[in-house]
Design a protein around this motif. Structure first.
Motif, PDB file in Angstrom:
ATOM      1  N   GLY A  83      38.423  36.529  30.376  1.00 22.38           N
ATOM      2  CA  GLY A  83      39.422  36.338  29.197  1.00 22.38           C
ATOM      3  C   GLY A  83      38.948  37.293  28.261  1.00 22.38           C
ATOM      4  O   GLY A  83      37.405  37.388  28.016  1.00 22.38           O
ATOM      5  N   VAL A  84      39.729  37.671  27.396  1.00 19.45           N
ATOM      6  CA  VAL A  84      39.465  38.432  25.984  1.00 19.45           C
ATOM      7  C   VAL A  84      39.175  37.371  25.175  1.00 19.45           C
ATOM      8  O   VAL A  84      39.957  36.820  24.621  1.00 19.45           O
ATOM      9  N   PRO A  85      37.817  37.300  24.628  1.00 27.69           N
ATOM     10  CA  PRO A  85      37.420  36.339  23.453  1.00 27.69           C
ATOM     11  C   PRO A  85      38.263  36.477  22.118  1.00 27.69           C
ATOM     12  O   PRO A  85      38.346  37.674  21.735  1.00 27.69           O
ATOM     13  N   ASP A  86      38.523  35.264  21.690  1.00 25.51           N
ATOM     14  CA  ASP A  86      38.379  34.023  21.942  1.00 25.51           C
ATOM     15  C   ASP A  86      39.548  33.194  22.579  1.00 25.51           C
ATOM     16  O   ASP A  86      39.532  32.433  23.137  1.00 25.51           O
ATOM     17  N   SER A  87      40.627  33.717  21.900  1.00 28.68           N
ATOM     18  CA  SER A  87      41.879  32.965  22.048  1.00 28.68           C
ATOM     19  C   SER A  87      42.401  33.027  23.522  1.00 28.68           C
ATOM     20  O   SER A  87      43.333  32.289  23.781  1.00 28.68           O
ATOM     21  N   SER A  88      41.743  33.791  24.400  1.00 27.26           N
ATOM     22  CA  SER A  88      42.568  34.049  25.889  1.00 27.26           C
ATOM     23  C   SER A  88      41.548  33.370  26.616  1.00 27.26           C
ATOM     24  O   SER A  88      41.813  33.216  27.794  1.00 27.26           O
ATOM     25  N   LEU A  89      40.506  32.630  26.296  1.00 25.02           N
ATOM     26  CA  LEU A  89      39.536  32.142  27.197  1.00 25.02           C
ATOM     27  C   LEU A  89      40.096  31.027  27.870  1.00 25.02           C
ATOM     28  O   LEU A  89      39.960  30.591  29.218  1.00 25.02           O
ATOM     29  N   SER A  90      40.831  30.176  27.149  1.00 28.12           N
ATOM     30  CA  SER A  90      41.590  28.774  27.912  1.00 28.12           C
ATOM     31  C   SER A  90      42.603  29.247  28.874  1.00 28.12           C
ATOM     32  O   SER A  90      42.363  28.843  30.035  1.00 28.12           O
ATOM     33  N   ALA A  91      43.388  30.481  28.710  1.00 26.87           N
ATOM     34  CA  ALA A  91      44.361  30.652  29.646  1.00 26.87           C
ATOM     35  C   ALA A  91      43.451  31.336  30.945  1.00 26.87           C
ATOM     36  O   ALA A  91      44.061  31.170  31.827  1.00 26.87           O
ATOM     37  N   ALA A  92      42.429  32.004  30.547  1.00 29.78           N
ATOM     38  CA  ALA A  92      41.672  32.473  31.731  1.00 29.78           C
ATOM     39  C   ALA A  92      40.982  31.380  32.590  1.00 29.78           C
ATOM     40  O   ALA A  92      40.875  31.492  33.869  1.00 29.78           O
ATOM     41  N   ILE A  93      40.672  30.301  32.008  1.00 34.81           N
ATOM     42  CA  ILE A  93      40.095  29.122  32.864  1.00 34.81           C
ATOM     43  C   ILE A  93      41.343  28.521  33.756  1.00 34.81           C
ATOM     44  O   ILE A  93      41.108  28.499  34.749  1.00 34.81           O
ATOM     45  N   GLY A  94      42.551  28.428  33.011  1.00 33.09           N
ATOM     46  CA  GLY A  94      43.795  28.067  33.839  1.00 33.09           C
ATOM     47  C   GLY A  94      43.988  28.959  34.997  1.00 33.09           C
ATOM     48  O   GLY A  94      44.162  28.599  36.090  1.00 33.09           O
ATOM     49  N   TYR A  95      43.888  30.391  34.861  1.00 35.31           N
ATOM     50  CA  TYR A  95      44.172  31.118  35.813  1.00 35.31           C
ATOM     51  C   TYR A  95      43.215  31.100  36.950  1.00 35.31           C
ATOM     52  O   TYR A  95      43.447  31.056  37.990  1.00 35.31           O
ATOM     53  N   ALA A  96      41.954  31.054  36.687  1.00 30.37           N
ATOM     54  CA  ALA A  96      40.810  30.802  37.639  1.00 30.37           C
ATOM     55  C   ALA A  96      40.967  29.535  38.541  1.00 30.37           C
ATOM     56  O   ALA A  96      40.774  29.725  39.419  1.00 30.37           O
ATOM     57  N   GLU A  97      41.304  28.479  37.636  1.00 29.59           N
ATOM     58  CA  GLU A  97      41.564  27.240  38.333  1.00 29.59           C
ATOM     59  C   GLU A  97      42.498  27.363  39.381  1.00 29.59           C
ATOM     60  O   GLU A  97      42.430  26.720  40.613  1.00 29.59           O
ATOM     61  N   GLU A  98      43.664  28.042  39.149  1.00 33.70           N
ATOM     62  CA  GLU A  98      44.879  27.917  39.818  1.00 33.70           C
ATOM     63  C   GLU A  98      44.679  28.995  40.833  1.00 33.70           C
ATOM     64  O   GLU A  98      45.234  28.600  42.315  1.00 33.70           O
ATOM     65  N   SER A  99      44.137  29.956  40.859  1.00 35.37           N
ATOM     66  CA  SER A  99      44.043  31.025  41.839  1.00 35.37           C
ATOM     67  C   SER A  99      42.748  30.628  42.481  1.00 35.37           C
ATOM     68  O   SER A  99      42.697  31.467  43.820  1.00 35.37           O
ATOM     69  N   GLY A 100      41.648  30.119  42.155  1.00 39.10           N
ATOM     70  CA  GLY A 100      40.409  30.073  43.146  1.00 39.10           C
ATOM     71  C   GLY A 100      39.605  31.483  42.878  1.00 39.10           C
ATOM     72  O   GLY A 100      38.672  31.315  43.401  1.00 39.10           O
ATOM     73  N   VAL A 101      39.901  32.255  42.001  1.00 36.87           N
ATOM     74  CA  VAL A 101      39.159  33.521  41.557  1.00 36.87           C
ATOM     75  C   VAL A 101      38.156  33.099  40.551  1.00 36.87           C
ATOM     76  O   VAL A 101      38.351  32.289  39.538  1.00 36.87           O
ATOM     77  N   ILE A 102      36.818  33.417  40.763  1.00 37.01           N
ATOM     78  CA  ILE A 102      35.771  33.238  39.747  1.00 37.01           C
ATOM     79  C   ILE A 102      36.079  33.884  38.358  1.00 37.01           C
ATOM     80  O   ILE A 102      36.353  35.007  38.461  1.00 37.01           O
ATOM     81  N   MET A 103      35.877  33.043  37.419  1.00 33.89           N
ATOM     82  CA  MET A 103      35.788  33.535  35.966  1.00 33.89           C
ATOM     83  C   MET A 103      34.600  33.857  35.555  1.00 33.89           C
ATOM     84  O   MET A 103      33.463  33.094  35.825  1.00 33.89           O
TER      85      MET A 103
END
Length: 461
Positions: free
Chosen positions: A286-306
């Motif tokens: 995630g590009v810090p800072d405002s994109s970190l929450s979306a990156a967490i969601g992407y990682a959880e849904e996809s199973g790809v490590i953040m």
């Protein structure tokens, strides 16, 4: 210099609170992400309004002796980013006027779209403006109306088109007003025997307060004689919360219209991941800072490590501007640094909140590839920005928006990403649930008349 949307302003008020100036100071400090150009506080004490304000961050404008001298129990404050009106000292808020009905101070977040028409009308009636901000227009209108303070504020609010949340201070009274479209957030909370009012709920939590009440679209809420009264100043208000409040502007720990901002952004990340079932990637960044929450969601849904593949230098301010391309590139390197050991040889999904002009996205992709990233797949947790905003965001022309002038494939080529995907407006609205959103910057559907801004909305000079 940095290709990003700039924040709105932020307002905060304290009514019948001990050491109100300190309460407002801490509130403004929590809202500092909404504006770093200037800060100010106005306090009602000993029958008059005392104001202190200046350019810079709240922590730089005020010191303890300043605040100790402001002894009143009712106060309002403001952090500023100038979207309408320049950076002149006259535009720093609170703005105060003195008249036969007494002194009035105002702080305002948003942008009035019929500002030119109202300014001309006021000047023809003899009003003299000290600055160039639309906030001063609101103050003049309140001063010229007749009736009680509440009546004058309501009459003024009915004439305003656009986005606004503003606080008015006169004597020992605060009136909090939100526009009839609900474009800008505003809430209040009980604080002991008094109340505090804020653009974002994160400013309550720093003071140990977690319950709040939202000011509804088209409402004026009066804090007077120890009582709180809600007044609807228009018929048929609507709900069009600025989508960018959720996507970018607000702090992730804030709650807007009963939706936590972090939860909203996380859901957008999950939606992006569902679009990528066939993508084989090693890492999510995630590009810090405002994109970190979306990156967490992407990682959880996809199973790809953040991973933390980009480190942000928090001491590079938004006013850091350099005149040449080489120095601008160096400025991006000063602000964001890739972690080579994390990204080298990896296929990366880079999550960002938006693309405005495309220049920073291009530089970040370049930085990651210079650090050895094998592939960079860019995913944007918002739709393509295709239209200018006239409600308080600094995108006023189509020509400065890459999404208004290039296709997705052309944008991908420009930023040199291996692939590029955006959210749809439909998915964005699903993430918001029952909350109505203003998506004008994505689809050109403005919720209000635009008056003198109509040509700019159509892409005409």
């Amino acid at each position: 210099m940095f290709d990003e949307l700039h924040e709105e302003c932020g307002v905060f008020g304290a009514y019948h609170v001990d050491e109100a100036a300190f309460s407002v100071y801490y509130g403004l400090h929590s809202l500092q992400h909404r504006g770093q150009e200037a800060s100010g506080i106005a306090v009602y004490q000993d029958g008059r309004i005392e104001t202190r304000k200046g350019k810079g961050l709240t922590i730089d404008v005020f010191n303890r002796p300043d605040l100790e001298q402001m002894k009143g129990r009712t106060a309002i404050g403001h952090v500023r980013y100038s979207t309408a009106g320049g950076q002149e000292a006259e535009n720093i808020q609170p703005i105060v006027a003195h008249g036969h009905s007494g002194s009035i101070a105002i702080v305002h977040n948003g942008q009035i779209v019929n500002d030119m028409e109202l300014r001309v009308e006021l000047e023809q009636k003899g009003c003299i403006f000290q600055g160039t901000s639309d906030s001063e227009i609101i103050l003049h209108m309140i001063m010229k109306e007749r009736g009680s303070l509440l009546e004058r504020v309501e009459k003024t609010a009915r004439q305003l088109e656009g986005a606004f949340s503003f606080l008015v201070l006169q004597d020992d009274v605060i009136i909090a007003v939100r526009d009839k479209y609900g474009l800008r957030p505003l809430s209040y909370a009980r604080n002991g025997e008094g109340y505090i009012i804020s653009s974002e709920t994160c400013a309550f939590e720093v003071q140990g307060i977690y319950d709040h009440v939202d000011v509804k679209p088209g409402e004026a809420v009066s804090f007077s004689r120890g009582l709180v009264r809600h007044h609807c100043y228009v018929d048929h208000p609507t709900s069009h919360m600025c989508a960018m409040e959720y996507i970018y502007f607000a702090r992730p720990d804030s709650e807007i219209e009963s939706i936590n901002v972090h939860a909203f952004r996380k859901e957008t990340g999950k939606m992006l991941a569902r679009m990528d079932e066939d993508l084989d990637a090693d890492l999510v960044i995630g590009v810090p800072d405002s994109s970190l929450s979306a990156a967490i969601g992407y990682a959880e849904e996809s199973g790809v490590i953040m991973e933390s593949g980009l480190v942000k230098n928090r001491f590079v301010t938004r006013t850091f501007i350099q005149p040449t391309q080489s120095l601008r590139d160096r400025g991006v390197r000063m602000k964001l640094t890739p972690v080579r050991d994390v990204v080298e040889g990896k296929s990366i999904v880079m999550i960002d909140d938006s693309i405005v002009r495309g220049t920073t996205s291009r530089r970040i992709v370049s930085l990651l590839k210079e650090a050895g990233a094998k592939e960079v797949h860019v995913r944007i947790a918002s739709p393509i920005i295709t239209s200018p905003c006239f409600y308080g965001v600094d995108t006023s022309t189509k020509k400065e928006l890459i999404g208004a002038n290039k296709t997705v494939e052309e944008i991908r080529e420009y930023i040199q990403a291996d692939s590029l995907k955006f959210m749809s407006c439909e998915d964005l609205k699903k993430a918001a649930g029952e909350v109505g959103l203003c998506t004008a910057c994505f689809d050109g559907r403005y919720c209000s008349p635009l008056f003198s801004h109509e040509k700019s909305a159509r892409g005409e000079e």
